[in-house]
Design a protein around this motif. Structure first.
Motif, short mmCIF file in Angstrom:
data_model
loop_
_atom_site.label_atom_id
_atom_site.label_comp_id
_atom_site.label_asym_id
_atom_site.label_seq_id
_atom_site.Cartn_x
_atom_site.Cartn_y
_atom_site.Cartn_z
N SER A 172 3.29 -8.65 2.86
CA SER A 172 2.56 -9.53 1.95
C SER A 172 2.21 -8.76 0.69
O SER A 172 2.27 -7.52 0.63
CB SER A 172 1.28 -10.04 2.61
OG SER A 172 0.39 -8.97 2.87
N ALA A 173 1.82 -9.48 -0.35
CA ALA A 173 1.49 -8.83 -1.63
C ALA A 173 0.33 -7.85 -1.46
O ALA A 173 0.33 -6.76 -2.03
CB ALA A 173 1.16 -9.88 -2.67
N GLY A 174 -0.67 -8.25 -0.66
CA GLY A 174 -1.81 -7.36 -0.45
C GLY A 174 -1.44 -6.11 0.32
O GLY A 174 -1.97 -5.02 0.05
N HIS A 175 -0.53 -6.23 1.28
CA HIS A 175 -0.03 -5.07 2.02
C HIS A 175 0.64 -4.08 1.06
O HIS A 175 0.35 -2.87 1.06
CB HIS A 175 0.95 -5.54 3.09
CG HIS A 175 1.51 -4.45 3.94
ND1 HIS A 175 2.65 -4.61 4.69
CD2 HIS A 175 1.11 -3.16 4.16
CE1 HIS A 175 2.91 -3.49 5.34
NE2 HIS A 175 2.00 -2.59 5.02
N LEU A 176 1.51 -4.61 0.22
CA LEU A 176 2.23 -3.75 -0.72
C LEU A 176 1.28 -3.12 -1.74
O LEU A 176 1.43 -1.95 -2.10
CB LEU A 176 3.31 -4.55 -1.44
CG LEU A 176 4.42 -5.09 -0.54
CD1 LEU A 176 5.33 -6.02 -1.32
CD2 LEU A 176 5.22 -3.96 0.08
N ALA A 177 0.31 -3.89 -2.21
CA ALA A 177 -0.64 -3.37 -3.19
C ALA A 177 -1.42 -2.20 -2.60
O ALA A 177 -1.61 -1.16 -3.26
CB ALA A 177 -1.59 -4.47 -3.64
N MET A 178 -1.88 -2.35 -1.37
CA MET A 178 -2.65 -1.27 -0.75
C MET A 178 -1.79 -0.06 -0.45
O MET A 178 -2.23 1.09 -0.61
CB MET A 178 -3.30 -1.77 0.53
CG MET A 178 -4.53 -2.64 0.33
SD MET A 178 -5.89 -1.80 -0.55
CE MET A 178 -6.16 -0.38 0.51
#
Length: 333
Positions: A172-178
């Protein structure tokens, strides 16, 4: 799912309608495409309800329903990193009546971590349009004793592996961002994937998870209420809705940028007339007063471009995020 039509249709008109529907089912060009849509369109969202993707989809779907006179039905299918949702679209007829909310995970990351998914994102699906680019926000629960990125890094490094971050799911976008933030800062925090932003956010708000990254639509209300604290934004410049929150770049991490993006893909083989019509209607929808106001309230950048422009954008994102996937050792969960 029932077609929305009046039962009192003159026989001649009814036969014309049935003839158009029959041609569309066989994929015949011409009149079949001009009849689209003549029944509800199923819009698969590869996350549980309550997240940014659902919020973006609802706003666009409402406008498309008005413009086209056919319902766009939101169908949330979370879990499995979005692979089951893509498989459902892959099994659906290529007739324009099933589409999916495509995003960074489905299109740029899953091809790297799910090689046996049974489909090829670049061959078995076709881009329609990019709908929205949404700022990524980095937040902590209100009880975490940090006020900015510098103090967060110090706090985490003093407690390696003791803090957790939630995401809407693998890739997910949040996974990649973190993961990008971890690589840039050297922090060690543990990933806890959920089946969507909504379930993940519930545990963050309850204090069971300390860190989180998601888009402005899902997080702004909780930042304003004080339930979570935003310590940085992933955009290259500060955003209007949170002017006092610095970017990660400002804090000394050159070239850091993470944004969430959402678009529409359809089955390969969908008649090009339908793809073109849907793209053009989406371009109208993102310019509607309601969607313009929603984007302004969330500092989101509207899309609406052509399928070719969206295809080029996805190709750039696939190349860009490959390094993060490899270095972050992102794997199916």
């Amino acid at each position: 799912m029932q077609d929305s039509q009046s039962p009192l249709i003159p026989r001649r008109d009814y036969l014309k309608w049935m003839g158009a529907a029959g041609l569309a089912a066989t994929g015949v060009s011409g009149h079949a495409q001009s009849a689209w849509p003549n029944k509800p369109i199923r819009w698969i969202i590869p996350f549980a309800p309550g997240g940014t993707s659902s919020i973006v989809a609802r706003g666009i779907a409402a406008q498309l329903t008005k413009q086209l006179g056919a319902s766009f039905v939101i169908d949330n299918k979370g879990g499995g990193g979005g692979v089951p949702a893509m498989q459902e679209l892959h099994r659906a007829p290529a007739d324009g009546y099933t589409i999916i909310m495509s995003h960074i995970g489905l299109m740029a990351v899953n091809p790297l971590i799910y090689p046996d998914s049974g489909y090829d994102v670049n061959k078995d699906f076709v881009p329609v349009t990019l709908l929205s680019r949404v700022p990524s926000l980095f937040v902590v629960h209100k009880d975490v004793p940090v006020t900015d990125m510098k103090s967060l890094i110090a706090y985490v490094k003093a407690r390696p592996g003791q803090l957790n971050y939630a995401s809407a799911g693998n890739a997910s976008a949040g996974h990649l961002a973190m993961e990008a933030l971890k690589l840039a800062t050297g922090m060690f925090v543990t990933h806890i994937p959920y089946r969507g932003t909504g379930p993940a956010l519930n545990d963050v708000l309850a204090g069971r998870i300390q860190l989180f990254s998601a888009g402005t639509p899902a997080l702004l209300p909780h930042i304003k209420s004080g339930a979570v604290r935003c310590i940085a934004v992933g955009t290259t410049e500060r955003i209007p809705v949170l002017p006092d929150v610095p970017t990660v770049q400002e804090l000394g991490f050159k070239d850091f940028e993470t944004v969430q993006w959402y678009g529409i893909h359809a089955r390969a083989g969908t008649p090009p007339e339908i793809i073109t019509k849907l793209q053009q209607e989406c371009a109208k929808a993102v310019k509607s007063p309601e969607v313009v106001a929603q984007n302004a309230a969330e500092s989101a950048i509207p899309g609406g471009g052509t399928p070719a422009e969206y295809a080029a954008f996805v190709a750039r994102e696939q190349a860009r995020w490959k390094e993060v996937v490899i270095k972050g050792q992102i794997r199916p969960g």
